[in-house]
Design an enzyme around this catalytic site. Structure first.
Site, PDB file in Angstrom:
ATOM      1  N   THR A  13       0.840  -1.198   0.000  1.00  0.00           N
ATOM      2  CA  THR A  13       0.000   0.000   0.000  1.00  0.00           C
ATOM      3  C   THR A  13       0.874   1.247   0.000  1.00  0.00           C
ATOM      4  O   THR A  13       1.957   1.270   0.609  1.00  0.00           O
ATOM      5  CB  THR A  13      -0.931   0.028   1.217  1.00  0.00           C
ATOM      6  OG1 THR A  13      -1.584   1.300   1.299  1.00  0.00           O
ATOM      7  CG2 THR A  13      -0.185  -0.211   2.524  1.00  0.00           C
ATOM      8  N   SER A  45      -1.401   3.115  10.903  1.00  0.00           N
ATOM      9  CA  SER A  45      -2.362   2.260  11.594  1.00  0.00           C
ATOM     10  C   SER A  45      -1.704   0.896  11.762  1.00  0.00           C
ATOM     11  O   SER A  45      -0.656   0.621  11.164  1.00  0.00           O
ATOM     12  CB  SER A  45      -3.662   2.102  10.791  1.00  0.00           C
ATOM     13  OG  SER A  45      -3.428   1.314   9.627  1.00  0.00           O
ATOM     14  N   TYR A  59      -2.800  -1.741  10.537  1.00  0.00           N
ATOM     15  CA  TYR A  59      -2.856  -2.327   9.198  1.00  0.00           C
ATOM     16  C   TYR A  59      -1.645  -1.907   8.375  1.00  0.00           C
ATOM     17  O   TYR A  59      -0.951  -2.736   7.777  1.00  0.00           O
ATOM     18  CB  TYR A  59      -4.144  -1.907   8.483  1.00  0.00           C
ATOM     19  CG  TYR A  59      -4.037  -1.954   6.979  1.00  0.00           C
ATOM     20  CD1 TYR A  59      -4.019  -3.176   6.309  1.00  0.00           C
ATOM     21  CD2 TYR A  59      -3.912  -0.778   6.231  1.00  0.00           C
ATOM     22  CE1 TYR A  59      -3.895  -3.216   4.918  1.00  0.00           C
ATOM     23  CE2 TYR A  59      -3.796  -0.818   4.859  1.00  0.00           C
ATOM     24  CZ  TYR A  59      -3.776  -2.035   4.200  1.00  0.00           C
ATOM     25  OH  TYR A  59      -3.644  -2.074   2.841  1.00  0.00           O
ATOM     26  N   HIS A  60      -1.383  -0.603   8.291  1.00  0.00           N
ATOM     27  CA  HIS A  60      -0.256  -0.124   7.498  1.00  0.00           C
ATOM     28  C   HIS A  60       1.056  -0.689   8.027  1.00  0.00           C
ATOM     29  O   HIS A  60       1.953  -1.032   7.250  1.00  0.00           O
ATOM     30  CB  HIS A  60      -0.224   1.408   7.510  1.00  0.00           C
ATOM     31  CG  HIS A  60      -1.339   2.049   6.751  1.00  0.00           C
ATOM     32  ND1 HIS A  60      -2.414   2.646   7.376  1.00  0.00           N
ATOM     33  CD2 HIS A  60      -1.559   2.173   5.421  1.00  0.00           C
ATOM     34  CE1 HIS A  60      -3.247   3.129   6.458  1.00  0.00           C
ATOM     35  NE2 HIS A  60      -2.757   2.846   5.263  1.00  0.00           N
ATOM     36  N   LYS A  97       1.733  -4.115   6.726  1.00  0.00           N
ATOM     37  CA  LYS A  97       2.224  -4.091   5.355  1.00  0.00           C
ATOM     38  C   LYS A  97       3.716  -3.749   5.314  1.00  0.00           C
ATOM     39  O   LYS A  97       4.476  -4.270   4.482  1.00  0.00           O
ATOM     40  CB  LYS A  97       1.429  -3.083   4.528  1.00  0.00           C
ATOM     41  CG  LYS A  97      -0.014  -3.472   4.270  1.00  0.00           C
ATOM     42  CD  LYS A  97      -0.101  -4.642   3.309  1.00  0.00           C
ATOM     43  CE  LYS A  97      -1.506  -4.868   2.807  1.00  0.00           C
ATOM     44  NZ  LYS A  97      -1.595  -5.955   1.820  1.00  0.00           N
TER      45      LYS A  97
END
Length: 476
Positions: A222, A257, A259-260, A263
């Site tokens: 991302t 976050s 999530y990030h 990644k």
């Protein structure tokens, strides 16, 4: 050998049979009529494309040296591609795109994205069929078989059997929890996101190392990994001069976050594996995807893609279009200066194909920034407002308190030339695209749950208490 005459006849019969089997896809009222009309409008065009792809794949089998089959890129030539997360928004469109062009496709998915909706009370705006009915319908329309394997890649026994059985030439890894807000609901979701994403990716790398050493890993990252630095964002690496010495290093990462951050961990792990095990890997740092239609997903009502508009899984432009269609003010977070890279879902599937057709070398960690344009949130709101007016829709914009911890006004200039150098021809966000998306959403607006529009997950309030019932609907 494929019997193309029989396939073309099957296509015509399948497309003509607009009414679905009761289990395939629940379509009622005006939305159902719209989908049927859409299928009829695109039937001839899609049939020609599918027949051309199938005939081309046969030609590739007979003449391996056949040149490019499509003006915008080559055919699959039997390349075996495993798509992890192939039931999701980007994964499903990619699976059909590749299958139509002669790639042998296997979908691996644990269906957790559907489970998230059931648990949180969410729903896609579009009525999507089960993955089994999707794959079956695609086979009936196209004559192309998509292998389907239901299971969790965090389960090594399942993943190893899937890889050994299919023998992929490339693995496209979409199969991760993809939402920043979801990862910030509570401790439980933060832990799940990190475990599911990081451990699953490590399992995939071990599977390639031990079971398919010549397989090319195409991993969906991302653009959010980079954050919003006050310098230009390069494609993966940056050359630094420091105290008289110079080195080219991975571009600094600033996740916003859990999530990030997952990644970012993936990227570091893949980079290490390319050095230690000589894996071939392409890391695609994807921007925000918008749109719902590809040539294949509109070929039949049972193939329609999901369209998320809620505050957890809905992306910015897709959310704004739904809000405009149902008469809800566009929810701009904070000042609205947040700027990101965007791309049409038709470009997402093409980027994946380009990465597969031009694989990284063994031992190479290759990074592409996968987006075509950049916009601020305010710019997106202006575009939707303007295009809504053309359709007779009065669109209001409402600045709401930002639930995220992020810069609301910042410099942003990200490089994104490598995919275009390899042949990507972008679908830019033209006015006609927004008009088309608005008209599409208007047909489904009766399925919209208004209470899901406002953001309910606040970065600052994530705690250890399980917040399942408070994650989707904002407190009044």
């Amino acid at each position: 050998m494929l019997q193309t005459g029989h396939i073309a006849g099957a296509q015509r019969q399948a497309v003509a049979a607009a009414p679905l089997h009761p289990r395939s896809c629940r379509v009622h009222g005006a939305p159902g009529r719209f989908v049927a009309k859409a299928a009829k409008r695109t039937a001839a065009r899609v049939e020609r494309k599918l027949a051309a792809a199938i005939n081309a794949s046969v030609a590739v089998e007979q003449k391996p040296a056949t040149p490019a089959l499509f003006a915008n890129g080559g055919g699959g030539g039997g390349t075996r591609v495993m798509i992890i997360g192939g039931d999701g928004y980007c994964g499903w469109a990619t699976a059909l795109h590749l299958s139509a062009r002669g790639y042998e496709v296997s979908i691996v998915d644990n269906l957790c994205r559907r489970q998230f909706d059931l648990t949180l009370g969410l729903d896609t705006l579009t009525p999507i069929a089960t993955i089994h009915d999707r794959v079956r319908t695609w086979g009936e329309i196209s004559g192309r078989h998509i292998d389907l394997q239901i299971g969790d890649i965090c389960d090594w026994e399942f993943l190893s059997q899937a890889v050994t059985g299919f023998k992929p030439d490339a693995i496209v890894h979409f199969g991760e929890q993809r939402s920043a807000p979801y990862s910030m609901i509570d401790r439980q979701r933060a832990v799940f996101t990190q475990h599911n994403n990081v451990i699953g990716n490590i399992n995939v790398m071990f599977a390639i190392k031990e079971l398919a050493p010549d397989c090319h890993l195409v991993k969906l990252g991302t653009m959010g990994e980079y954050g919003t630095p006050n310098i230009d964002i390069e494609e993966g690496f940056i050359t630094i001069n420091h105290n008289g010495r110079s080195d080219t290093l991975p571009y600094p990462k600033q996740g916003n976050s859990f999530y990030h951050l997952s990644k970012i961990h993936d990227s570091h792990n893949i980079h290490f594996a390319t050095k230690a095990w000589k894996l071939a890997a392409t890391d695609l740092n994807q921007g925000v995807v918008y749109g719902v239609r590809t040539d294949e997903t509109v070929a039949h009502p049972a193939l329609i893609n999901r369209y998320d508009y809620d505050g957890i899984f809905g992306t910015a432009l897709n959310r704004f279009v739904v809000q405009a269609a149902v008469g809800h003010p566009l929810t701009v977070y904070g000042k609205g200066g947040q700027t990101r890279g965007f791309l049409d879902i038709r470009d997402t599937v093409r980027c994946i194909q380009i990465a597969i057709d031009n694989p990284a070398n063994n031992g190479e960690f290759r990074v592409f920034n996968q987006f075509t344009e950049q916009f601020s949130v305010n710019q997106l709101a202006d575009i939707v407002t303007r295009e809504g007016k053309k359709l007779g829709i009065t669109v209001e914009v409402q600045n709401v308190p930002n639930p995220r911890v992020e810069a609301e006004e910042h410099y942003y200039n990200a490089k994104h030339s490598k995919l275009q150098d390899l042949g990507l021809e972008p679908h830019l966000l033209q006015d006609s695209m927004v008009d088309s998306l608005l008209e599409f959403v208007i047909e489904y607006k009766d399925r919209c749950k208004m209470e899901l529009i406002k953001p309910a997950v606040d970065w600052r309030k994530a705690g250890v208490k399980v917040n399942t019932m408070g994650a989707a609907v904002a407190a009044q």
